[in-house]
Write a protein that holds these residues in place. Structure first.
Motif, PDB file in Angstrom:
ATOM      1  N   GLY A   1       0.815  -1.214   0.000  1.00 22.08           N
ATOM      2  CA  GLY A   1       0.000   0.000   0.000  1.00 22.08           C
ATOM      3  C   GLY A   1       0.845   1.259   0.000  1.00 22.08           C
ATOM      4  O   GLY A   1       0.538   2.231  -0.703  1.00 22.08           O
TER       5      GLY A   1
ATOM      6  N   LEU B   1      -8.003   3.879  -8.821  1.00 22.88           N
ATOM      7  CA  LEU B   1      -7.890   2.546  -8.228  1.00 22.88           C
ATOM      8  C   LEU B   1      -6.593   2.411  -7.436  1.00 22.88           C
ATOM      9  O   LEU B   1      -6.575   1.793  -6.362  1.00 22.88           O
ATOM     10  N   MET B   2      -5.526   3.020  -7.939  1.00 23.84           N
ATOM     11  CA  MET B   2      -4.259   2.994  -7.207  1.00 23.84           C
ATOM     12  C   MET B   2      -4.349   3.830  -5.929  1.00 23.84           C
ATOM     13  O   MET B   2      -3.819   3.435  -4.883  1.00 23.84           O
TER      14      MET B   2
ATOM     15  N   TRP C   1      -7.100   4.502  -4.061  1.00 21.31           N
ATOM     16  CA  TRP C   1      -7.903   3.803  -3.053  1.00 21.31           C
ATOM     17  C   TRP C   1      -7.303   2.457  -2.677  1.00 21.31           C
ATOM     18  O   TRP C   1      -7.371   2.037  -1.523  1.00 21.31           O
ATOM     19  N   GLY C   2      -6.717   1.745  -3.650  1.00 22.32           N
ATOM     20  CA  GLY C   2      -6.084   0.455  -3.347  1.00 22.32           C
ATOM     21  C   GLY C   2      -4.920   0.617  -2.395  1.00 22.32           C
ATOM     22  O   GLY C   2      -4.774  -0.133  -1.421  1.00 22.32           O
TER      23      GLY C   2
ATOM     24  N   TRP D   1      -6.331   1.530   1.007  1.00 18.04           N
ATOM     25  CA  TRP D   1      -7.001   0.389   1.637  1.00 18.04           C
ATOM     26  C   TRP D   1      -5.980  -0.599   2.195  1.00 18.04           C
ATOM     27  O   TRP D   1      -6.164  -1.142   3.287  1.00 18.04           O
ATOM     28  N   LEU D   2      -4.896  -0.807   1.469  1.00 14.50           N
ATOM     29  CA  LEU D   2      -3.876  -1.751   1.929  1.00 14.50           C
ATOM     30  C   LEU D   2      -3.102  -1.244   3.142  1.00 14.50           C
ATOM     31  O   LEU D   2      -2.641  -2.033   3.958  1.00 14.50           O
TER      32      LEU D   2
ATOM     33  N   ARG E   1      -9.931  -0.356   5.946  1.00 11.45           N
ATOM     34  CA  ARG E   1     -10.203  -1.787   5.753  1.00 11.45           C
ATOM     35  C   ARG E   1     -11.422  -2.219   6.553  1.00 11.45           C
ATOM     36  O   ARG E   1     -12.191  -3.069   6.115  1.00 11.45           O
TER      37      ARG E   1
END
Length: 144
Positions: free
Chosen positions: A21, A119-120, A122-123, A126-127, A133
């Motif tokens: 992340g 997406l990157m 939020w991804g 999130w990670l 999470r």
């Protein structure tokens, strides 16, 4: 409170997930800071691109967008304000996608580039963020 939700609240983020992340978020941060910085300088590539997008070759607009990009990216990069930064960047990237749709840019390389970055954003968040999470959990299917 069920057992599953109690476990989800206390489960730590795995070291691998956290570093993945951080790296993903770092790539986004570097790219967006660079993108914002070049908009602050009235280089011909910036004004020509603005003109192609239908916004004219306004240096003032380019600088304003550069400042917005940098502020949102800095908010994203600071842990206490990272979710606010991600929300603001999502809106900014959505506007970029709408601009590309309006001028009929190529779909996968130009129009959806904002989606890829989103997406990157939020991804990566999130990670690395256990609070996010818990807020947006991906649940495993329990065996019957």
């Amino acid at each position: 409170m069920s057992t599953i939700s109690a476990i989800a609240e206390t489960a730590p983020v795995a070291k691998t997930a956290r570093w993945t992340g951080r790296i993903l978020s770092g790539l986004v941060i570097v790219f967006l800071l660079f993108d914002g910085a070049i908009k602050l300088v009235p280089w011909p590539v910036v004004t020509e691109t603005m003109d192609k997008m239908g916004y004219g070759s306004s240096e003032t607009l380019a600088r304003s967008l550069g400042i917005i990009t940098i502020v949102c990216t800095v908010l994203y990069s600071v842990p206490p304000t990272s979710i606010l930064g991600a929300i603001l960047l999502t809106g900014y990237l959505g506007g970029a996608m709408a601009s590309h749709v309006r001028i009929d840019s190529p779909l996968f390389t130009h129009t959806l580039f904002g989606l890829y970055l989103g997406l990157m954003v939020w991804g990566g968040l999130w990670l690395r963020d256990p609070a996010l999470r818990n807020f947006i959990p991906f649940r495993r299917r329990l065996a019957s």
